[in-house]
Design an enzyme around this catalytic site. Structure first.
Site, PDB file in Angstrom:
ATOM      1  N   SER A  61      54.457  54.882  20.766  1.00  0.00           N
ATOM      2  CA  SER A  61      53.517  53.885  21.271  1.00  0.00           C
ATOM      3  C   SER A  61      52.104  54.338  20.960  1.00  0.00           C
ATOM      4  O   SER A  61      51.783  55.528  21.064  1.00  0.00           O
ATOM      5  CB  SER A  61      53.689  53.718  22.789  1.00  0.00           C
ATOM      6  OG  SER A  61      52.611  52.993  23.349  1.00  0.00           O
TER       7      SER A  61
ATOM      8  N   HIS B  95      79.121  41.789  32.155  1.00  0.00           N
ATOM      9  CA  HIS B  95      77.938  41.145  32.734  1.00  0.00           C
ATOM     10  C   HIS B  95      76.840  42.166  33.040  1.00  0.00           C
ATOM     11  O   HIS B  95      75.976  41.925  33.882  1.00  0.00           O
ATOM     12  CB  HIS B  95      78.301  40.374  34.010  1.00  0.00           C
ATOM     13  CG  HIS B  95      79.404  39.385  33.832  1.00  0.00           C
ATOM     14  ND1 HIS B  95      79.196  38.098  33.374  1.00  0.00           N
ATOM     15  CD2 HIS B  95      80.742  39.504  34.033  1.00  0.00           C
ATOM     16  CE1 HIS B  95      80.348  37.463  33.310  1.00  0.00           C
ATOM     17  NE2 HIS B  95      81.303  38.282  33.695  1.00  0.00           N
TER      18      HIS B  95
END
Length: 439
Positions: free
Chosen positions: A269, A147
């Protein structure tokens, strides 16, 4: 498929020039078989052989076939018209007793067979890359997560062993599907062999290297065969995505246990010079989505009307090249990423220690149960101390030693013994033998 994702060897399989050459090979093989059966004069076949031996379709030839098709509105008739222009009167023997799908389905089987060979080679590269890194990090400890939350220790090698195990299944499924789809037909309009001898089909299949003809064809080879292959491709994509998503998670700034290669001169980027983004893994997720869509389209193609309609044709013209090209690209992208994956064992250890041994909660619980404590009661003892780590930022081991219920049952030495990392790694070699067949 767009050129960006097309590797040359796979792309060549799906060119119009190559497809028409296979069409021609099928027609000539059928004609040769009919010569052997006494149905076509040998001298006419010899004329065809001389006209087309070593013939390669050019862009101009493809343009001419397309020009004819604009009038006749039928691709195989356009092709046969072109062949008659090139081959002369002897070309009248081509396509004798055959239907278009005899040529189309047999050719598609050849293309999918050849494409599958390239895909299996790509899977083999993936297997080799994952295996190498698994052995490299067989005992590199890291925290296992469920999880997204710290669970218990594993090793990075064990994670990769699971990946390798999955790829052995994917390879087996792909190899089987490649065999299933490598079937053609030369049985005529509705598969009855009314106008073409079954021996012609057997000869053609051997000549083009296919497993055989469809056992009981209609006008087409049954499309469950193709659906099985495209499903196998989609499952390869799903496995790629599963493992690529894991790389993306491990590369997150807060985790940073592994990272895609970042090459000299690469920029992450257009706005932020510091970025090193997991673009390879994200690209693989996108390609996996396409592969799942192609598999669904292939399943939709199974249900055709009666002996055949052409609702499958437009689908296969797209998904045949696109699915195999996309997976071919994805496999080699993933293999290269794993081969050059940056792994940070020190960061793995830092993250493993982040909760101060909280991952040993189950061992402490089992130790309490071993002392005769009811499991649910022991769970309460351990959980309340574990919650202090989250909420009060206390050390788990220290909290346990200070807990009167725990310390009454376990000595400080017994608590310390619950925090030995090697305990979790004692069966690593066993698992590796199960996966790789060796220690």
């Amino acid at each position: 498929m767009i050129p960006r994702y097309t590797r040359p060897d796979m792309g060549r399989i799906w060119t119009s020039e190559h497809r028409f050459r296979i069409w021609l090979d099928v027609e000539l093989a059928a004609c040769e078989a009919m010569v052997r059966l006494g149905e076509v004069p040998p001298e006419d076949f010899e004329a065809l052989r001389k006209a087309f031996d070593g013939f390669e379709f050019s862009a101009a030839d493809v343009a001419r076939i397309d020009e004819i098709e604009r009038t006749v509105k039928h691709d195989v008739i356009a092709f046969l018209t072109f062949v008659e222009e090139k081959g002369g009167p002897a070309a009248r023997h081509l396509h004798k007793g055959m239907t278009s799908s005899d040529v189309l389905d047999t050719t598609l089987a050849v293309q999918l067979r050849d494409a599958s060979r390239l895909l299996l080679a790509g899977v083999d590269r993936v297997l080799a890359a994952v295996r190498k890194r698994a052995f490299e990090h067989r005992r590199t400890p890291m925290v296992g997560r469920s999880h997204g939350i710290h669970a218990e220790p594993i090793t990075f090698g064990l994670k990769l062993a699971g990946w390798y195990d999955a790829w052995t299944r994917r390879r087996a499924a792909l190899a089987r599907a490649a065999e299933v789809v490598a079937v053609g037909k030369i049985s005529g309009a509705v598969g009855t062999f009314a106008n073409v001898d079954p021996r012609v089909e057997a000869f053609v299949m051997e000549k083009v290297g296919l497993a055989g003809g469809e056992g009981a064809a209609t006008q087409v080879v049954n499309r469950d065969r193709h659906a099985e292959l495209f499903t196998a491709l989609a499952l390869c994509g799903a496995t790629l995505e599963q493992q690529a998503v894991e790389v993306r998670h491990l590369q997150r700034t807060e985790v940073r246990e592994a990272e895609e290669p970042f090459t000299a001169g690469q920029k992450g980027s257009s706005a932020m010079p510091h970025k090193r983004n997991p673009i390879l893994s994200e690209n693989l997720t996108g390609l996996a989505r396409l592969l799942r869509g192609y598999a669904l389209a292939a399943m939709e193609d199974v249900a055709l009307w009666h002996e055949r309609d052409i609702s499958h044709s437009s689908v296969e013209r797209v998904i045949g090249p696109d699915a195999t090209i996309a997976l071919d690209f994805a496999l080699h992208r993933f293999a290269g990423m794993i081969e050059n994956l940056r792994v940070y064992p020190e960061r793995m250890r830092e993250n493993l220690d982040l909760t101060g041994g909280l991952y040993e909660a189950q061992r402490v619980l089992l130790a309490l149960v071993g002392k005769g404590v009811a499991r649910q009661q022991g769970y309460v003892f351990v959980q309340r101390n574990a919650m202090k780590v989250w909420e009060e930022k206390v050390d788990f081991r220290t909290a346990l030693k200070r807990d009167p219920d725990v310390s009454r049952l376990l000595t400080a030495e017994e608590i310390d013994a619950c925090f030995a990392l090697d305990y979790h790694l004692k069966h690593v070699d066993t698992i590796f033998r199960r996966v790789f067949g060796e220690a």
